[in-house]
Write an enzyme that holds these catalytic residues in place. Structure first.
Site, PDB file in Angstrom:
ATOM      1  CB  CYS A   1     -66.788 -55.900  37.978  1.00  0.00           C
ATOM      2  SG  CYS A   1     -66.748 -54.645  36.686  1.00  0.00           S
TER       3      CYS A   1
ATOM      4  NE  ARG B   1     -63.204 -54.803  32.756  1.00  0.00           N
ATOM      5  CZ  ARG B   1     -64.222 -55.076  33.579  1.00  0.00           C
ATOM      6  NH1 ARG B   1     -64.022 -55.094  34.884  1.00  0.00           N
ATOM      7  NH2 ARG B   1     -65.426 -55.340  33.105  1.00  0.00           N
TER       8      ARG B   1
END
Length: 222
Positions: free
Chosen positions: A56, A133
């Site tokens: 991330c 995601r």
């Protein structure tokens, strides 16, 4: 009675062409109401599983480093994870201190998972508590135009996100379609004819690169 609901159907899954679900949320840039956010602009909204995690961090840094390219495409960025506003602020500052990269766009604090559920960012067979995601491309009319989903363990491709955004905007402007791997400056596909008159005009048009009557390309004039 036994609950027979498929876990994959537990959360809404907006589709291409839908109006983007509205919401109010606290972000690192203050409170926003999405229906009032960024009028006249495109929005790329993307979720990540958690703050202070390695993949991330690389992704958010990528969005931050290329924010100028999104600005040039009249596009605002919004991030999201199921973390508190304090975790978001701490992570933004940690990354800035360690790398010099500043996440200068709103990141939604979605502790109650309200927005993640609205947008189908929770995929129960992947995780019940972390958003996958997801990337939503939303046009100035607040219509969802493209959706990308990635699993928790695979980072996104920033070049493809920007390429797809550019392709959507150029397609809208010129009423054309984009071939495989299209990039700005390359030829585009002319929509196929819908009548015999249009077919005959197509066959007579010497400005087109014709593979056949149904597949023709042209260069765009600036």
């Amino acid at each position: 009675m036994e609950n027979t609901q498929n876990p994959q159907q537990a959360y809404a899954m907006p589709r291409i062409g839908d109006t983007a679900p509205d919401f109010e949320a606290l972000t690192t840039k203050g409170k926003i109401k999405f229906s009032d956010y960024a009028p006249g602009k495109w929005v790329v909204m993307f979720s990540h599983p958690a703050d202070f995690t390695p993949v991330c961090t690389t992704e958010m840094s990528g969005f931050a480093q290329r924010k100028g390219e999104f600005d040039a495409l009249n596009t605002e960025l919004i991030g999201l994870s199921i973390d508190s506003i304090h975790a978001h602020l701490g992570w933004v500052q940690n990354v800035r201190e360690n790398t010099g990269i500043y996440f200068d766009f709103p990141i939604i604090a979605d502790l109650d998972m309200k927005v993640a559920k609205l947008y189908g960012m929770l995929q129960p067979n992947e995780s019940e508590t972390a958003a996958v995601r997801a990337v939503f491309f939303i046009d100035p009319d607040k219509k969802i135009r493209l959706i990308m989903y990635y699993p928790l363990n695979v980072g996104r491709n920033m070049d493809e996100i920007l390429r797809a955004l550019d392709a959507l905007q150029v397609s809208d402007k010129h009423r054309v379609a984009m071939p495989l791997d299209w990039k700005r400056g390359e030829k585009v596909i002319v929509p196929p004819p819908k009548s015999l008159d249009e077919l005959n005009a197509r066959l007579a048009d010497q400005t087109l690169e014709k593979v056949d009557w149904y597949l023709a390309k042209k260069e765009l004039q600036n």
